[in-house]
Design an enzyme around this catalytic site. Structure first.
Site, PDB file in Angstrom:
ATOM      1  N   LEU A 154     -59.439 -25.875  92.740  1.00 54.71           N
ATOM      2  CA  LEU A 154     -58.066 -25.759  92.401  1.00 54.71           C
ATOM      3  C   LEU A 154     -57.340 -25.089  93.639  1.00 54.71           C
ATOM      4  O   LEU A 154     -57.045 -23.881  93.248  1.00 54.71           O
ATOM      5  CB  LEU A 154     -57.671 -25.141  91.121  1.00 54.71           C
ATOM      6  CG  LEU A 154     -56.323 -25.503  90.684  1.00 54.71           C
ATOM      7  CD1 LEU A 154     -55.990 -26.967  90.444  1.00 54.71           C
ATOM      8  CD2 LEU A 154     -56.271 -24.606  89.250  1.00 54.71           C
ATOM      9  N   GLY A 155     -57.435 -25.511  94.891  1.00 58.53           N
ATOM     10  CA  GLY A 155     -56.659 -24.816  95.878  1.00 58.53           C
ATOM     11  C   GLY A 155     -55.334 -25.620  96.049  1.00 58.53           C
ATOM     12  O   GLY A 155     -55.138 -26.021  94.960  1.00 58.53           O
ATOM     13  N   ILE A 187     -54.478 -28.322  97.241  1.00 59.39           N
ATOM     14  CA  ILE A 187     -54.471 -29.832  96.952  1.00 59.39           C
ATOM     15  C   ILE A 187     -54.628 -30.105  95.764  1.00 59.39           C
ATOM     16  O   ILE A 187     -53.844 -31.007  95.050  1.00 59.39           O
ATOM     17  CB  ILE A 187     -55.628 -30.618  97.897  1.00 59.39           C
ATOM     18  CG1 ILE A 187     -55.064 -30.642  99.414  1.00 59.39           C
ATOM     19  CG2 ILE A 187     -55.632 -32.042  97.445  1.00 59.39           C
ATOM     20  CD1 ILE A 187     -56.085 -30.982 100.345  1.00 59.39           C
ATOM     21  N   SER A 200     -63.447 -24.159  89.574  1.00 56.53           N
ATOM     22  CA  SER A 200     -63.157 -23.449  91.027  1.00 56.53           C
ATOM     23  C   SER A 200     -64.267 -22.292  91.192  1.00 56.53           C
ATOM     24  O   SER A 200     -64.965 -21.871  90.347  1.00 56.53           O
ATOM     25  CB  SER A 200     -61.825 -22.880  90.986  1.00 56.53           C
ATOM     26  OG  SER A 200     -61.099 -23.645  92.111  1.00 56.53           O
ATOM     27  N   ARG A 201     -64.243 -21.926  92.404  1.00 53.79           N
ATOM     28  CA  ARG A 201     -65.216 -20.657  92.570  1.00 53.79           C
ATOM     29  C   ARG A 201     -64.715 -19.636  91.755  1.00 53.79           C
ATOM     30  O   ARG A 201     -65.731 -18.739  91.290  1.00 53.79           O
ATOM     31  CB  ARG A 201     -64.843 -20.228  94.194  1.00 53.79           C
ATOM     32  CG  ARG A 201     -65.810 -20.936  94.967  1.00 53.79           C
ATOM     33  CD  ARG A 201     -65.833 -20.369  96.333  1.00 53.79           C
ATOM     34  NE  ARG A 201     -64.277 -20.385  96.960  1.00 53.79           N
ATOM     35  CZ  ARG A 201     -64.024 -19.941  98.222  1.00 53.79           C
ATOM     36  NH1 ARG A 201     -64.808 -19.228  98.793  1.00 53.79           N
ATOM     37  NH2 ARG A 201     -62.823 -20.107  98.389  1.00 53.79           N
ATOM     38  N   GLY A 234     -62.158 -35.157  98.510  1.00 59.15           N
ATOM     39  CA  GLY A 234     -62.576 -33.847  99.283  1.00 59.15           C
ATOM     40  C   GLY A 234     -63.280 -34.203 100.448  1.00 59.15           C
ATOM     41  O   GLY A 234     -62.772 -34.591 101.510  1.00 59.15           O
ATOM     42  N   ARG A 235     -64.753 -34.253 100.347  1.00 58.66           N
ATOM     43  CA  ARG A 235     -65.633 -34.561 101.411  1.00 58.66           C
ATOM     44  C   ARG A 235     -66.671 -35.474 100.808  1.00 58.66           C
ATOM     45  O   ARG A 235     -67.113 -35.078  99.787  1.00 58.66           O
ATOM     46  CB  ARG A 235     -66.395 -33.207 102.058  1.00 58.66           C
ATOM     47  CG  ARG A 235     -65.367 -32.763 103.114  1.00 58.66           C
ATOM     48  CD  ARG A 235     -65.047 -33.725 104.399  1.00 58.66           C
ATOM     49  NE  ARG A 235     -64.296 -32.992 105.440  1.00 58.66           N
ATOM     50  CZ  ARG A 235     -63.054 -33.079 105.521  1.00 58.66           C
ATOM     51  NH1 ARG A 235     -62.409 -34.065 104.724  1.00 58.66           N
ATOM     52  NH2 ARG A 235     -62.344 -32.541 106.493  1.00 58.66           N
ATOM     53  N   GLU A 245     -69.501 -41.367 106.898  1.00 59.59           N
ATOM     54  CA  GLU A 245     -68.554 -42.222 107.673  1.00 59.59           C
ATOM     55  C   GLU A 245     -68.718 -42.569 109.015  1.00 59.59           C
ATOM     56  O   GLU A 245     -69.321 -41.859 109.935  1.00 59.59           O
ATOM     57  CB  GLU A 245     -67.123 -41.400 107.353  1.00 59.59           C
ATOM     58  CG  GLU A 245     -66.870 -41.303 106.002  1.00 59.59           C
ATOM     59  CD  GLU A 245     -65.593 -40.079 105.766  1.00 59.59           C
ATOM     60  OE1 GLU A 245     -64.857 -39.783 106.790  1.00 59.59           O
ATOM     61  OE2 GLU A 245     -65.487 -39.810 104.565  1.00 59.59           O
ATOM     62  N   HIS A 302     -60.784 -42.835 104.446  1.00 59.60           N
ATOM     63  CA  HIS A 302     -60.513 -41.324 104.640  1.00 59.60           C
ATOM     64  C   HIS A 302     -59.340 -41.227 105.306  1.00 59.60           C
ATOM     65  O   HIS A 302     -58.955 -40.624 106.660  1.00 59.60           O
ATOM     66  CB  HIS A 302     -61.819 -40.676 105.699  1.00 59.60           C
ATOM     67  CG  HIS A 302     -61.707 -39.069 105.806  1.00 59.60           C
ATOM     68  ND1 HIS A 302     -62.847 -38.474 106.041  1.00 59.60           N
ATOM     69  CD2 HIS A 302     -60.823 -38.448 105.384  1.00 59.60           C
ATOM     70  CE1 HIS A 302     -62.586 -37.288 105.914  1.00 59.60           C
ATOM     71  NE2 HIS A 302     -61.229 -37.075 105.559  1.00 59.60           N
ATOM     72  N   ALA A 337     -56.258 -40.043 103.515  1.00 57.18           N
ATOM     73  CA  ALA A 337     -55.548 -39.247 102.505  1.00 57.18           C
ATOM     74  C   ALA A 337     -54.286 -38.465 103.012  1.00 57.18           C
ATOM     75  O   ALA A 337     -53.316 -38.344 102.713  1.00 57.18           O
ATOM     76  CB  ALA A 337     -56.374 -38.570 101.396  1.00 57.18           C
TER      77      ALA A 337
END
Ligand SMILES: O=CC(=O)O
Length: 334
Positions: free
Chosen positions: A171-172, A174, A193-194, A250-251, A280, A298, A300
């Site tokens: 939950l940053g 983005i 989240s962390r 994300g990744r 990718e 990729h 976004a």
């Protein structure tokens, strides 16, 4: 234009401070390089030099003060070792996984990130992918265009977004933009989240498996770190379950992709919307035959509007740095 004469690229008479650009960022391709330039500094474009990278770096080692990184331009301890006068890394990527942050910290090198420049675009695409998978937009588009409607009848119904329990992983900036959009659709949001975030009241799950077990969809919005690599594994996917949908903006390596492909093929999860992949741009071909999977390359973060904001931020950070002013978007580890 690329220099063909090795001597030409070593000549460097400009008094302007130098910013190394190891690889051409995608943003230079999309809106051109001009918006990223300034009369206050000069780019040293390693990718245009006929010299091998190590020779190029050796030639400029003591004049480079900053590096312009991007998703395809890693800033490793080895690179920094060769460039002792670097004091700033500016990146054009939302993710920072390509930058050795501990090494930057150890060397007293500041890092400027993209702040909120991409957040809205990435959140839009995340929600778009989720709606597409749930409502089968791309799949029914193919159905109609292939002429199947008159002969095979109506396409199977999609599923409603409103009321869905959506889990945000990360939950940053983005992730938060995603929640704002999903609230408007009437979704029930929870997150992992962390750390628990003091500014939201959504249920927080310290354990991503528990989050998955309590959600209809997961949206992966976190960065890639050693802790998040394959965070979404077999256990999490099976907790998400047969009706569950996963979206990743994300990744790629945050999800164990082989396991996700297996779960999709065997109906252990219901569908996926993916903008990022483990390898990718070579996307696993298994995805291509799956109608319940929506893929994008990729992209976004890429709209001309956010590219323009990005160029202003990049130039603003470099100009601030070379004028000894505070950076506009310094990355500070929480
Ligand atoms: O994914 C794209 C980025 O990190 O900018």
């Amino acid at each position: 234009m690329a220099s063909t004469n090795p001597q030409e690229s070593v000549r460097d008479h400009s008094p302007l401070p130098k910013v190394l650009v190891p690889n051409k960022p995608r943003s230079f391709y999309t809106i051109g390089e001009e918006p990223f330039t300034s009369t206050k500094f000069q780019y040293l474009k390693a990718y245009e030099s006929p010299l091998p990278l190590d020779q190029f770096l050796a030639t400029h080692a003591h004049s480079v003060k900053a590096i312009l990184s991007s998703a395809s331009a890693p800033v490793t301890a080895d690179l920094l070792q060769l460039l002792p006068t670097v004091r700033l890394v500016v990146t054009t990527s939302a993710g920072l996984n390509q930058i050795d942050l501990p090494e930057c910290r150890r060397r007293g090198i500041a890092v400027a990130n993209v702040a909120n420049v991409y957040s809205a675009d990435v959140a839009d695409l995340a929600v778009g992918l989720l709606i597409d998978v749930l409502r089968k937009i791309s799949a029914s588009n193919r159905y109609v265009k292939q002429g199947n409607w008159p002969t095979r009848g109506d396409y199977p119904l999609g599923s409603k977004l409103g009321g869905k329990r959506v889990g945000i992983v990360g939950l940053g900036n983005i992730g938060y933009e995603v929640t704002k959009r999903l609230e408007a659709f009437g979704c029930c949001i929870s997150y992992n989240s962390r750390k628990k975030k003091p500014y939201v009241s959504y249920p927080f799950y310290e354990n991503v498996c528990e989050l998955a077990a309590n959600c209809d969809a997961l949206i992966i919005c976190c960065g890639l770190t050693d802790q998040t690599h394959h965070l979404i594994n077999k256990e999490v996917l099976s907790a998400l379950g047969k009706k569950g949908v996963i979206v990743n903006i994300g990744r790629g390596p945050i999800i164990d992709e082989k396991e996700m492909v297996r779960c999709l093929m065997e109906g252990e999860i219901a569908g996926a919307g993916l903008d990022v992949f483990e390898n990718e741009p070579d996307v696993a071909k298994d995805f291509f035959a799956l109608d319940n999977v929506v893929l994008s390359p990729h992209c976004a973060v890429f709209t001309p509007e956010s590219m323009k904001d990005l160029s202003e931020l990049v130039v603003g950070n470099l100009v601030a740095f070379f004028s000894n002013k505070p950076l506009l978007s310094e990355y500070v580890d929480e």
